[in-house]
Design a protein around this motif. Structure first.
Motif, PDB file in Angstrom:
ATOM      1  N   MET A   1       0.840  -1.196   0.000  1.00 32.44           N
ATOM      2  CA  MET A   1       0.000   0.000   0.000  1.00 32.44           C
ATOM      3  C   MET A   1       0.875   1.245   0.000  1.00 32.44           C
ATOM      4  O   MET A   1       1.857   1.330   0.744  1.00 32.44           O
ATOM      5  N   LYS A   2       0.527   2.203  -0.869  1.00 33.08           N
ATOM      6  CA  LYS A   2       1.324   3.421  -0.958  1.00 33.08           C
ATOM      7  C   LYS A   2       1.256   4.202   0.349  1.00 33.08           C
ATOM      8  O   LYS A   2       0.184   4.295   0.958  1.00 33.08           O
ATOM      9  N   PRO A   3       2.400   4.769   0.787  1.00 33.44           N
ATOM     10  CA  PRO A   3       2.384   5.556   2.032  1.00 33.44           C
ATOM     11  C   PRO A   3       1.348   6.667   2.014  1.00 33.44           C
ATOM     12  O   PRO A   3       0.737   6.977   3.042  1.00 33.44           O
ATOM     13  N   GLU A   4       1.136   7.284   0.822  1.00 34.75           N
ATOM     14  CA  GLU A   4       0.161   8.376   0.758  1.00 34.75           C
ATOM     15  C   GLU A   4      -1.275   7.881   0.884  1.00 34.75           C
ATOM     16  O   GLU A   4      -2.207   8.682   0.986  1.00 34.75           O
ATOM     17  N   HIS A   5      -1.467   6.550   0.867  1.00 29.05           N
ATOM     18  CA  HIS A   5      -2.789   5.977   1.031  1.00 29.05           C
ATOM     19  C   HIS A   5      -3.011   5.496   2.455  1.00 29.05           C
ATOM     20  O   HIS A   5      -3.913   4.684   2.715  1.00 29.05           O
ATOM     21  N   THR A   6      -2.202   5.958   3.386  1.00 28.61           N
ATOM     22  CA  THR A   6      -2.374   5.611   4.794  1.00 28.61           C
ATOM     23  C   THR A   6      -2.311   6.886   5.638  1.00 28.61           C
ATOM     24  O   THR A   6      -1.838   7.929   5.178  1.00 28.61           O
ATOM     25  N   ARG A   7      -2.805   6.780   6.841  1.00 32.48           N
ATOM     26  CA  ARG A   7      -2.708   7.859   7.830  1.00 32.48           C
ATOM     27  C   ARG A   7      -2.202   7.254   9.129  1.00 32.48           C
ATOM     28  O   ARG A   7      -2.331   6.039   9.351  1.00 32.48           O
ATOM     29  N   PRO A   8      -1.617   8.067   9.998  1.00 32.33           N
ATOM     30  CA  PRO A   8      -1.183   7.547  11.298  1.00 32.33           C
ATOM     31  C   PRO A   8      -2.347   6.879  12.037  1.00 32.33           C
ATOM     32  O   PRO A   8      -3.511   7.277  11.896  1.00 32.33           O
ATOM     33  N   PHE A   9      -2.035   5.889  12.809  1.00 32.61           N
ATOM     34  CA  PHE A   9      -3.060   5.116  13.515  1.00 32.61           C
ATOM     35  C   PHE A   9      -3.825   6.006  14.487  1.00 32.61           C
ATOM     36  O   PHE A   9      -3.252   6.831  15.205  1.00 32.61           O
ATOM     37  N   SER A  10      -5.142   5.842  14.522  1.00 30.72           N
ATOM     38  CA  SER A  10      -6.005   6.554  15.468  1.00 30.72           C
ATOM     39  C   SER A  10      -6.785   5.527  16.258  1.00 30.72           C
ATOM     40  O   SER A  10      -7.642   4.817  15.704  1.00 30.72           O
ATOM     41  N   LEU A  11      -6.496   5.425  17.532  1.00 32.23           N
ATOM     42  CA  LEU A  11      -7.187   4.462  18.387  1.00 32.23           C
ATOM     43  C   LEU A  11      -8.691   4.735  18.409  1.00 32.23           C
ATOM     44  O   LEU A  11      -9.504   3.813  18.302  1.00 32.23           O
ATOM     45  N   GLU A  12      -9.057   5.999  18.484  1.00 33.54           N
ATOM     46  CA  GLU A  12     -10.474   6.366  18.535  1.00 33.54           C
ATOM     47  C   GLU A  12     -11.203   5.928  17.266  1.00 33.54           C
ATOM     48  O   GLU A  12     -12.276   5.317  17.322  1.00 33.54           O
ATOM     49  N   HIS A  13     -10.617   6.227  16.109  1.00 36.07           N
ATOM     50  CA  HIS A  13     -11.273   5.884  14.845  1.00 36.07           C
ATOM     51  C   HIS A  13     -11.303   4.375  14.610  1.00 36.07           C
ATOM     52  O   HIS A  13     -12.297   3.827  14.125  1.00 36.07           O
ATOM     53  N   ALA A  14     -10.211   3.706  14.959  1.00 36.91           N
ATOM     54  CA  ALA A  14     -10.147   2.257  14.746  1.00 36.91           C
ATOM     55  C   ALA A  14     -11.185   1.536  15.606  1.00 36.91           C
ATOM     56  O   ALA A  14     -11.882   0.636  15.131  1.00 36.91           O
ATOM     57  N   ARG A  15     -11.311   1.943  16.861  1.00 41.60           N
ATOM     58  CA  ARG A  15     -12.295   1.312  17.747  1.00 41.60           C
ATOM     59  C   ARG A  15     -13.721   1.551  17.260  1.00 41.60           C
ATOM     60  O   ARG A  15     -14.618   0.733  17.484  1.00 41.60           O
ATOM     61  N   ALA A  16     -13.922   2.698  16.563  1.00 39.52           N
ATOM     62  CA  ALA A  16     -15.265   3.043  16.087  1.00 39.52           C
ATOM     63  C   ALA A  16     -15.597   2.386  14.750  1.00 39.52           C
ATOM     64  O   ALA A  16     -16.706   2.557  14.247  1.00 39.52           O
ATOM     65  N   ASP A  80     -12.188   9.874  -7.155  1.00 32.94           N
ATOM     66  CA  ASP A  80     -11.288  10.399  -8.191  1.00 32.94           C
ATOM     67  C   ASP A  80      -9.843  10.002  -7.925  1.00 32.94           C
ATOM     68  O   ASP A  80      -8.916  10.795  -8.147  1.00 32.94           O
ATOM     69  N   GLY A  81      -9.653   8.781  -7.425  1.00 38.43           N
ATOM     70  CA  GLY A  81      -8.310   8.272  -7.187  1.00 38.43           C
ATOM     71  C   GLY A  81      -7.656   8.787  -5.924  1.00 38.43           C
ATOM     72  O   GLY A  81      -6.528   8.395  -5.607  1.00 38.43           O
ATOM     73  N   LYS A  82      -8.350   9.627  -5.170  1.00 42.19           N
ATOM     74  CA  LYS A  82      -7.781  10.199  -3.946  1.00 42.19           C
ATOM     75  C   LYS A  82      -8.402   9.510  -2.742  1.00 42.19           C
ATOM     76  O   LYS A  82      -9.629   9.379  -2.668  1.00 42.19           O
ATOM     77  N   PRO A  83      -7.589   9.045  -1.794  1.00 39.13           N
ATOM     78  CA  PRO A  83      -8.129   8.317  -0.645  1.00 39.13           C
ATOM     79  C   PRO A  83      -8.960   9.218   0.262  1.00 39.13           C
ATOM     80  O   PRO A  83      -8.622  10.382   0.472  1.00 39.13           O
ATOM     81  N   VAL A  84     -10.043   8.653   0.795  1.00 40.07           N
ATOM     82  CA  VAL A  84     -10.920   9.368   1.718  1.00 40.07           C
ATOM     83  C   VAL A  84     -10.728   8.799   3.118  1.00 40.07           C
ATOM     84  O   VAL A  84     -10.800   7.581   3.316  1.00 40.07           O
ATOM     85  N   PHE A  85     -10.477   9.679   4.083  1.00 44.87           N
ATOM     86  CA  PHE A  85     -10.286   9.265   5.464  1.00 44.87           C
ATOM     87  C   PHE A  85     -11.322   9.944   6.352  1.00 44.87           C
ATOM     88  O   PHE A  85     -11.981  10.916   5.942  1.00 44.87           O
ATOM     89  N   VAL A  86     -11.456   9.435   7.567  1.00 48.12           N
ATOM     90  CA  VAL A  86     -12.357  10.038   8.541  1.00 48.12           C
ATOM     91  C   VAL A  86     -11.988  11.513   8.718  1.00 48.12           C
ATOM     92  O   VAL A  86     -10.821  11.863   8.876  1.00 48.12           O
ATOM     93  N   GLY A  87     -12.993  12.375   8.657  1.00 50.62           N
ATOM     94  CA  GLY A  87     -12.761  13.798   8.870  1.00 50.62           C
ATOM     95  C   GLY A  87     -12.557  14.613   7.610  1.00 50.62           C
ATOM     96  O   GLY A  87     -12.583  15.840   7.664  1.00 50.62           O
ATOM     97  N   ASP A  88     -12.334  13.957   6.461  1.00 48.06           N
ATOM     98  CA  ASP A  88     -12.211  14.702   5.208  1.00 48.06           C
ATOM     99  C   ASP A  88     -13.560  15.355   4.872  1.00 48.06           C
ATOM    100  O   ASP A  88     -14.619  14.810   5.180  1.00 48.06           O
ATOM    101  N   VAL A  89     -13.496  16.506   4.234  1.00 47.54           N
ATOM    102  CA  VAL A  89     -14.716  17.215   3.854  1.00 47.54           C
ATOM    103  C   VAL A  89     -15.033  16.923   2.393  1.00 47.54           C
ATOM    104  O   VAL A  89     -14.211  17.168   1.506  1.00 47.54           O
ATOM    105  N   LEU A  90     -16.229  16.383   2.153  1.00 50.57           N
ATOM    106  CA  LEU A  90     -16.688  16.062   0.804  1.00 50.57           C
ATOM    107  C   LEU A  90     -17.964  16.848   0.506  1.00 50.57           C
ATOM    108  O   LEU A  90     -18.516  17.513   1.385  1.00 50.57           O
TER     109      LEU A  90
END
Length: 230
Positions: A1-16, A80-90
């Motif tokens: 997996m490309k590094p730009e397709h990951t974010r630092p681990f979030s315990l809060e988000h992972a548990r949810a 559009d090929g861009k990863p979406v993470f928790v908290g992104d505005v769409l």
């Protein structure tokens, strides 16, 4: 997996319910989030063979040292090929801003990224040069001031960009011919001739209704003038 397709681990988000895996792309599952080992409270397994592993609360396998078995957050999906993470505005299909939560991956269909603000270039002609341009052969001011000409030129550029219209940067002879005697003997960067010619056209159209400009630009002068503060 490309590094730009990951974010630092979030315990809060992972548990949810937000997706995560190992840094080396191996599948990871945390079964216990508050294990008895307070230093490594996350207990789970990785890989196809369910290898038992424990992690620190921040997802690190070894404290302070990056490891292939560290946990990282993975995208909820892609737009559009861009990863979406928790908290992104769409923007959702109704045109309303939408911020996905940890378990909102099923609601991304039809969403788009907000349009980025346009970057407006500005003419770099100095006010001193504009003061000379602002006088015709009879020394009659064509503009109230050099600052007005500068404002007109930049308003013209912004309007053209907003309308998605094309201003050719390589057709400077038309700009020279259009401005005529105003630029004789004045050293101005050639890219800026285009901006000044637009400003000249806007000014003339505003004053005497001449909605025409030599065939070097595709510009709706009437719409442009409506946006310029006089």
């Amino acid at each position: 997996m490309k590094p730009e397709h990951t974010r630092p681990f979030s315990l809060e988000h992972a548990r949810a319910g937000a997706p995560y895996r190992c840094r080396d792309t191996q599948e990871a599952t945390v079964y216990k989030w508050d294990g008895r080992d307070t230093k490594y409270p996350l207990v789970g397994c990785i890989g196809a063979n369910d290898q038992p592993v424990s992690w620190r609360a921040n997802g690190q396998r070894a404290g302070g040292v990056e490891c292939t078995l560290d946990l990282v957050m993975t995208p909820l999906g892609f737009i559009d090929g861009k990863p979406v993470f928790v908290g992104d505005v769409l923007i959702d299909p109704s045109g309303t801003p939408f911020v996905p939560g940890p378990s909102n991956s099923g609601h991304l269909a039809g969403c788009i990224w907000p349009a980025s603000a346009p970057v407006y270039p500005e003419t770099s002609v100095s006010y001193q040069e504009l003061s000379l341009v602002a006088l015709n052969a009879n020394s009659t001011p064509l503009y109230a001031s050099a600052s007005q000409l500068h404002a007109i030129a930049n308003a013209a550029i912004r309007r053209v960009i907003d309308d998605g219209q094309v201003v050719r940067k390589d057709d400077h002879e038309a700009a020279l011919n259009y401005l005529g005697e105003h630029l004789r003997g004045i050293a101005i960067q050639r890219d800026d001739l285009r901006d000044l010619a637009i400003a000249e056209a806007v000014h003339r159209a505003h004053v005497n209704g001449q909605y025409s400009i030599p065939g070097a630009w595709d510009i709706d002068l009437a719409a442009l003038i409506a946006t310029v503060k006089w």
